[in-house]
Design a protein around this motif. Sequence first.
Motif, PDB file in Angstrom:
ATOM      1  N   SER A 175       0.858  -1.184   0.000  1.00 39.97           N
ATOM      2  CA  SER A 175       0.000   0.000   0.000  1.00 39.97           C
ATOM      3  C   SER A 175       0.896   1.236   0.000  1.00 39.97           C
ATOM      4  O   SER A 175       2.106   1.151   0.258  1.00 39.97           O
ATOM      5  CB  SER A 175      -0.909  -0.002   1.228  1.00 39.97           C
ATOM      6  OG  SER A 175      -0.139   0.145   2.412  1.00 39.97           O
ATOM      7  N   LEU A 176       0.310   2.395  -0.283  1.00 36.02           N
ATOM      8  CA  LEU A 176       1.114   3.615  -0.291  1.00 36.02           C
ATOM      9  C   LEU A 176       1.689   3.909   1.093  1.00 36.02           C
ATOM     10  O   LEU A 176       2.799   4.434   1.217  1.00 36.02           O
ATOM     11  CB  LEU A 176       0.270   4.795  -0.778  1.00 36.02           C
ATOM     12  CG  LEU A 176      -0.195   4.714  -2.238  1.00 36.02           C
ATOM     13  CD1 LEU A 176      -0.979   5.962  -2.610  1.00 36.02           C
ATOM     14  CD2 LEU A 176       0.988   4.530  -3.180  1.00 36.02           C
ATOM     15  N   THR A 177       0.950   3.559   2.128  1.00 39.76           N
ATOM     16  CA  THR A 177       1.462   3.734   3.487  1.00 39.76           C
ATOM     17  C   THR A 177       2.666   2.841   3.728  1.00 39.76           C
ATOM     18  O   THR A 177       3.642   3.249   4.384  1.00 39.76           O
ATOM     19  CB  THR A 177       0.368   3.423   4.517  1.00 39.76           C
ATOM     20  OG1 THR A 177      -0.759   4.266   4.265  1.00 39.76           O
ATOM     21  CG2 THR A 177       0.857   3.664   5.930  1.00 39.76           C
ATOM     22  N   SER A 189       7.184   3.427   4.435  1.00 40.69           N
ATOM     23  CA  SER A 189       8.046   2.788   5.433  1.00 40.69           C
ATOM     24  C   SER A 189       9.298   2.173   4.821  1.00 40.69           C
ATOM     25  O   SER A 189      10.163   1.682   5.545  1.00 40.69           O
ATOM     26  CB  SER A 189       7.266   1.703   6.188  1.00 40.69           C
ATOM     27  OG  SER A 189       6.884   0.647   5.314  1.00 40.69           O
ATOM     28  N   GLN A 190       9.428   2.192   3.494  1.00 41.79           N
ATOM     29  CA  GLN A 190      10.609   1.638   2.839  1.00 41.79           C
ATOM     30  C   GLN A 190      11.803   2.572   3.053  1.00 41.79           C
ATOM     31  O   GLN A 190      11.645   3.787   3.167  1.00 41.79           O
ATOM     32  CB  GLN A 190      10.359   1.444   1.341  1.00 41.79           C
ATOM     33  CG  GLN A 190       9.186   0.525   1.027  1.00 41.79           C
ATOM     34  CD  GLN A 190       9.388  -0.877   1.584  1.00 41.79           C
ATOM     35  OE1 GLN A 190      10.418  -1.504   1.347  1.00 41.79           O
ATOM     36  NE2 GLN A 190       8.401  -1.377   2.309  1.00 41.79           N
ATOM     37  N   PRO A 191      13.009   2.038   3.107  1.00 42.48           N
ATOM     38  CA  PRO A 191      14.198   2.885   3.324  1.00 42.48           C
ATOM     39  C   PRO A 191      14.422   3.845   2.162  1.00 42.48           C
ATOM     40  O   PRO A 191      14.025   3.572   1.022  1.00 42.48           O
ATOM     41  CB  PRO A 191      15.331   1.865   3.457  1.00 42.48           C
ATOM     42  CG  PRO A 191      14.826   0.628   2.792  1.00 42.48           C
ATOM     43  CD  PRO A 191      13.345   0.597   3.001  1.00 42.48           C
ATOM     44  N   ASP A 192      15.064   4.972   2.448  1.00 40.77           N
ATOM     45  CA  ASP A 192      15.296   5.999   1.431  1.00 40.77           C
ATOM     46  C   ASP A 192      16.131   5.464   0.263  1.00 40.77           C
ATOM     47  O   ASP A 192      15.979   5.929  -0.878  1.00 40.77           O
ATOM     48  CB  ASP A 192      16.002   7.210   2.057  1.00 40.77           C
ATOM     49  CG  ASP A 192      15.105   7.968   3.027  1.00 40.77           C
ATOM     50  OD1 ASP A 192      13.865   7.821   2.919  1.00 40.77           O
ATOM     51  OD2 ASP A 192      15.632   8.691   3.890  1.00 40.77           O
ATOM     52  N   SER A 236      -5.756   5.577  -2.126  1.00 42.41           N
ATOM     53  CA  SER A 236      -5.496   4.180  -1.772  1.00 42.41           C
ATOM     54  C   SER A 236      -5.277   3.367  -3.046  1.00 42.41           C
ATOM     55  O   SER A 236      -6.150   3.312  -3.918  1.00 42.41           O
ATOM     56  CB  SER A 236      -6.683   3.618  -0.974  1.00 42.41           C
ATOM     57  OG  SER A 236      -6.506   2.248  -0.717  1.00 42.41           O
ATOM     58  N   MET A 237      -4.104   2.762  -3.153  1.00 42.71           N
ATOM     59  CA  MET A 237      -3.843   1.825  -4.244  1.00 42.71           C
ATOM     60  C   MET A 237      -2.693   0.918  -3.835  1.00 42.71           C
ATOM     61  O   MET A 237      -1.999   1.179  -2.852  1.00 42.71           O
ATOM     62  CB  MET A 237      -3.527   2.571  -5.548  1.00 42.71           C
ATOM     63  CG  MET A 237      -2.227   3.335  -5.571  1.00 42.71           C
ATOM     64  SD  MET A 237      -1.954   4.116  -7.190  1.00 42.71           S
ATOM     65  CE  MET A 237      -0.298   4.753  -7.001  1.00 42.71           C
ATOM     66  N   SER A 238      -2.516  -0.155  -4.589  1.00 42.57           N
ATOM     67  CA  SER A 238      -1.503  -1.155  -4.275  1.00 42.57           C
ATOM     68  C   SER A 238      -0.488  -1.207  -5.413  1.00 42.57           C
ATOM     69  O   SER A 238      -0.862  -1.220  -6.595  1.00 42.57           O
ATOM     70  CB  SER A 238      -2.158  -2.527  -4.079  1.00 42.57           C
ATOM     71  OG  SER A 238      -1.193  -3.525  -3.854  1.00 42.57           O
TER      72      SER A 238
END
Length: 702
Positions: A256-258, A262-265, A520-522
């Motif tokens: 999800s976009l959220t 949370s992914q590393p830079d 909201s999208m995946s």
Amino acid sequence: MADTTALPLQQLIASLDSACLPKILQVCSGVYFQGSIYEISGSEVCFSTGDLIKVIDIELQSVSCEDISTDEKFELPINHKGLFKVVPEEMPYSTIEEMVILRPVGLDSCLPFTFTNHSSMTFGNFTLGTGKVFTMISIEQTEGEENKVRCHVQGQQETSAEVCIPLSSRGEFYECESKECFTLQEIMSSPFLRSRRFRFLNATKYERPLVLTPTYQVRAIMNLRKNVLKFPSSLEVDVVDVTELCKDVEFMTPLSLTEVLSQPDKSFPTVVEILEKPEVHSLFKCSWLPELNQNEHLVFHRKGTSAMVLISSLKSRKTQQFFLVSQQYGGRFRRRPREFSSVYELYVALMQTPGLRVSVTRNCDEVEEEGLPTLSVGEQLEVVRCERMELPCGGSDGQKQSVEALLCQRLQDPDDEDDDDDEDVKQANEREDILLPLYMQAHFVEVLGDNKKYKLKDLGKEYSLPLDVKVVSRDTELENDPLSGFACLRIEGAMLEPVIQASFLHRPDHCFEIPTQWLSMSVSFTKDPLPWPRGQPPTLQVDKVTEVTDSFFYEFQKQGNSDAAPPPRPPKRNLSSSKPPKKSSKASKKSSKADKSKHHTNKAPTTEFADLTLNSKRRPPAPPPPAISDDVPPPIVPRKHSTAEVATGKALPNTYVKMEESAKNVSQCEVVADVDSDHDYEIVDDTLAALMKTAQENILFY
């Protein structure tokens, strides 16, 4: 070694806990094909023998109730409020321990429960005959001895007693109907209860025993498919759990976009593939939204937080428009004069703008006994401070009343300068002090002392929101600046939004910001190369204005809660001492002047604009209510309202004093209205809170 026992999909999904996901299942029972793409969440589902399914989420949707005797089925929502009782099993238990083990563990209502014995039992020198009714109270655990159950025994003609029965005691035991009641939620959360039969506590609904089966919506991915699957757990497919055996199998991971945030830079920039496009009814009306389709590829350049403001156009336009604008917007704004519809709004504005000057836009006649002075169109007032004034009229008890008022100075009227001689001019230049009660209704427009141009981010350092502005120079970096064509715009509120900066592969330098909390999208990260030469990223041009829908504006409004105190109410007065209002020659003289156009007053919860820059402003407290201990006004329920506009007339209290249709509120005030009075201050309108909100909207952040 992992358990490879095949189970029906329904049974295996029901046994899973969300905390243990994801799980990898393998289809092992032939082929299942769902022909219609509209029957399962808009997706065609086809499972063949050997397919691997990675379950990433399950959500309980409903409960299927089946009458085994008739094969009749019906569905109940999971929030069904009815209660159920366990139907006793007809088959006997051979030991006490077997009966205890099959009880629902972990429920507070597990004990006591009742059973009977159809064979006699002997414990040492003590014998219990058949047909006895036992109520199990507790389980006794003694170190070094066999565990026992403490039971209450009630014979037909015997005195009740308590006995301890070893768990290993053999016999023919039958469960009795319990008084325990369960909700659907309790039943579905216990594997032991799900294996039992139930009937409705209210037998009139359905008398026969039912088997309750949970139905889940399953979200899953497959190693040979890209899109996320959604299907019910009721599909007639047998599967086996192969999670431990297939750890090395690669599945496309939907995020999800959220989760992207949370992914590393170091993961950015990267190419992603859209697995689930945004919902059809979106909150955005921008050019890039229709292109966000399934299987479309995007470049995610970076993630971060962006300072934005929400801007609206005038309601008077054919279609009102709303825009999310980055504070990096390069255009220049000029302030538009604020409008006020009450003296209380002037008080709120004074807290933020010392030395506030306003011009009167509606004639008002004097009402001496109410302390309401004469105001004429075109007069200019300088607001000085808030103080208390004593009203000429007495309250309902005949005593003098003290109320909050604004001290203003009436300035020289430019229209009268040529008519006065030197002595008159000298007297006119001596400013006249007047007191305006805070509860007075009047109409003013702000007199602006400067013609300064502002950057968007600088407006928050000096002013509060909402704020009326006009774009006087467009942002030259934008191909088309949608804000430059409006005569007036209102900055409704400010926000800090987590965003993802994205672009399409065919135009990687033209970026747009995706507000992740509103869309909201995946997506799935791919290993595709970036669409530019290695080590030569393009210079990015980021969209600074994004059009949104009115639904976005309404959702934005819901996020704010105002705790502002309401404006003061008109004081109660002695109705018998009311006098007709005095006419003002000055007001008559200027009644031909055109009224100022009334501006829109959309209300919206706002984040402090200044918090996003360098400054910090707080909303001023409401002044204390009049010091009258005998008359406590009734509570007011806020409602939306509209006030009839009049070109001229006597000065009136604020619009929360009801002039007509007030019979239903008389009982609250317990005062009989004077039918001969032009206005009844004893009857309070429901629009009190609405006026306060209008004042805050015109002046302040929330």
